[in-house]
Design an enzyme around this catalytic site. Sequence first.
Site, mmCIF file in Angstrom:
data_model
loop_
_atom_site.group_PDB
_atom_site.id
_atom_site.type_symbol
_atom_site.label_atom_id
_atom_site.label_comp_id
_atom_site.label_asym_id
_atom_site.label_seq_id
_atom_site.Cartn_x
_atom_site.Cartn_y
_atom_site.Cartn_z
ATOM 1 N N ARG A 1 -13.565 -8.884 0.759
ATOM 2 C CA ARG A 1 -12.141 -8.647 0.496
ATOM 3 C C ARG A 1 -11.362 -9.956 0.677
ATOM 4 N NH1 ARG A 1 -10.079 -3.420 1.015
ATOM 5 N NH2 ARG A 1 -8.142 -4.400 0.337
ATOM 6 N N GLN B 1 -9.885 -3.814 -3.878
ATOM 7 C CA GLN B 1 -11.207 -3.348 -3.443
ATOM 8 C C GLN B 1 -12.226 -3.585 -4.560
ATOM 9 O OE1 GLN B 1 -12.113 -1.826 -0.313
ATOM 10 N NE2 GLN B 1 -14.064 -2.428 -1.202
ATOM 11 N N ASP C 1 -17.419 6.967 -0.932
ATOM 12 C CA ASP C 1 -16.150 6.806 -0.219
ATOM 13 C C ASP C 1 -15.850 8.144 0.466
ATOM 14 O OD1 ASP C 1 -13.650 5.917 0.688
ATOM 15 O OD2 ASP C 1 -12.656 6.181 -1.250
ATOM 16 N N HIS D 1 -7.305 1.162 -6.544
ATOM 17 C CA HIS D 1 -7.454 0.195 -5.447
ATOM 18 C C HIS D 1 -8.073 -1.078 -6.037
ATOM 19 C CE1 HIS D 1 -7.647 -1.378 -1.513
ATOM 20 N NE2 HIS D 1 -8.486 -0.539 -0.922
ATOM 21 N N CYS E 1 -16.323 1.412 0.490
ATOM 22 C CA CYS E 1 -15.140 0.570 0.718
ATOM 23 C C CYS E 1 -14.742 0.526 2.191
ATOM 24 C CB CYS E 1 -13.980 1.072 -0.124
ATOM 25 S SG CYS E 1 -13.548 2.781 0.245
ATOM 26 N N ARG F 1 0.876 -1.184 0.000
ATOM 27 C CA ARG F 1 0.000 0.000 0.000
ATOM 28 C C ARG F 1 0.903 1.221 0.000
ATOM 29 N NH1 ARG F 1 -5.320 1.060 3.574
ATOM 30 N NH2 ARG F 1 -6.052 -0.176 1.813
HETATM 31 N N1 CP Z 1 -11.196 -0.485 2.166
HETATM 32 C C1 CP Z 1 -9.932 -0.590 2.612
HETATM 33 O O1 CP Z 1 -8.983 -0.761 1.829
HETATM 34 O O2 CP Z 1 -9.812 -0.512 3.964
HETATM 35 P P1 CP Z 1 -8.437 -0.369 4.767
HETATM 36 O O3 CP Z 1 -7.897 0.993 4.452
HETATM 37 O O4 CP Z 1 -8.827 -0.504 6.214
HETATM 38 O O5 CP Z 1 -7.499 -1.442 4.329
HETATM 39 N N1 NVA Z 2 -10.032 6.672 -0.896
HETATM 40 C C1 NVA Z 2 -9.643 6.134 0.377
HETATM 41 C C2 NVA Z 2 -9.820 4.655 0.406
HETATM 42 C C3 NVA Z 2 -9.493 3.997 1.700
HETATM 43 C C4 NVA Z 2 -9.627 2.511 1.650
HETATM 44 C C5 NVA Z 2 -8.209 6.506 0.667
HETATM 45 O O1 NVA Z 2 -7.360 6.416 -0.239
HETATM 46 O O2 NVA Z 2 -7.908 6.904 1.796
#
Ligand code: CP
Ligand code: NVA
Length: 324
Positions: free
Chosen positions: A311, A151, A243, A148, A283, A121
């Site tokens: 997930r 997701q 989101d 993502h 998400c 990430r």
């Molecule tokens: N939706 C998602 O990716 O959640 P986290 O940021 O908790 O991993």
């Molecule tokens: N758009 C959000 C998604 C989190 C899972 C972010 O990038 O923070």
Amino acid sequence: MPLMLYFTWNEIICTGVKEMKDFLAIADYSPADLQAILDQAVALKKEWQDGGNPPLFKNKVLAMIFQKPSLRTRVSFDMAMRHLGGDALYLSPAEIGLGKRESIADVARVVSGYVDAVMARVFDHQHILELARWADIPVINGLSDYNHPCQAAADALTIQENFGSLKGLQVTFIGDGNNVAVSLMHICAKLGADFTIANPAGYDLDPDAVALAEKFAQASGSSIRQLTDPVAAVKNAQVIYTDTWVSMGQDEETAKRVAAFPPYQVNAKLLAEADKEAIVMHCLPAHRGEEITDEVADGPQSRLFPQAHNRLHAQKAILVKLLA
Ligand code: CP
Ligand code: NVA
């Protein structure tokens, strides 16, 4: 139990599932490959619910590199590996210092000798591309500033569970044209769902991502619409998705964003404008009272928690495809 439980050789040849080293973007995968991942996820989920998955990943380890916080991505990848007989290592932002303590190319080449796959990430999408370029092992994108894809795989699985398939559905995203929206748009376009976004001016989807989506939509017979009016966007929609207004790494823009987005809240009034059978997705993490109200998040049309649980199943399918 061997992989052939899930794929015959013929299916492997036809879908090309063995050809991809990494899972970095929905855009990289054909509709057939994506549908194969969803079919695999359905099989793995049923198998898990019926008593457990076979130890396909015995002695295999996934390294999980995080530059940002996570609940779902971290825990679901860890548990996916454990359910399949493998293991996962969590590497926090402080431990690795990806691209700071050490170059990404060096990190990639070092971990390639220790583990069997990497999930990362990152802030900058270029960093996941760089990691994949230098790693000899599969690299999975666990979220970047651009997209993502894991997701989106879970989202498509959830939509498929509710409606049988994505084909012909109207999926509407309300809010920021962010990373989650990009991957959702791409999976909708690939699998034949019409995708609409309603966002405030200045918070549009990346134009290159939209151009790609339009190409995919043309091939699948679906469409992409970018609107500013949330009411027009949810008309006839079977899926309403939202989101956060402020993604990770955008903290300095919080005041500006919190001022721009309130007309884009998914609340009971907006939901009443959609198809009566519409489901609501997010998400997570949710900012209740901002992009979504409690009433909607906890209401009968909400699929927030099955979506989060998916997930686990979608990522097992991704891991099987890359690792098994
Ligand atoms: N939706 C998602 O990716 O959640 P986290 O940021 O908790 O991993
Ligand atoms: N758009 C959000 C998604 C989190 C899972 C972010 O990038 O923070």
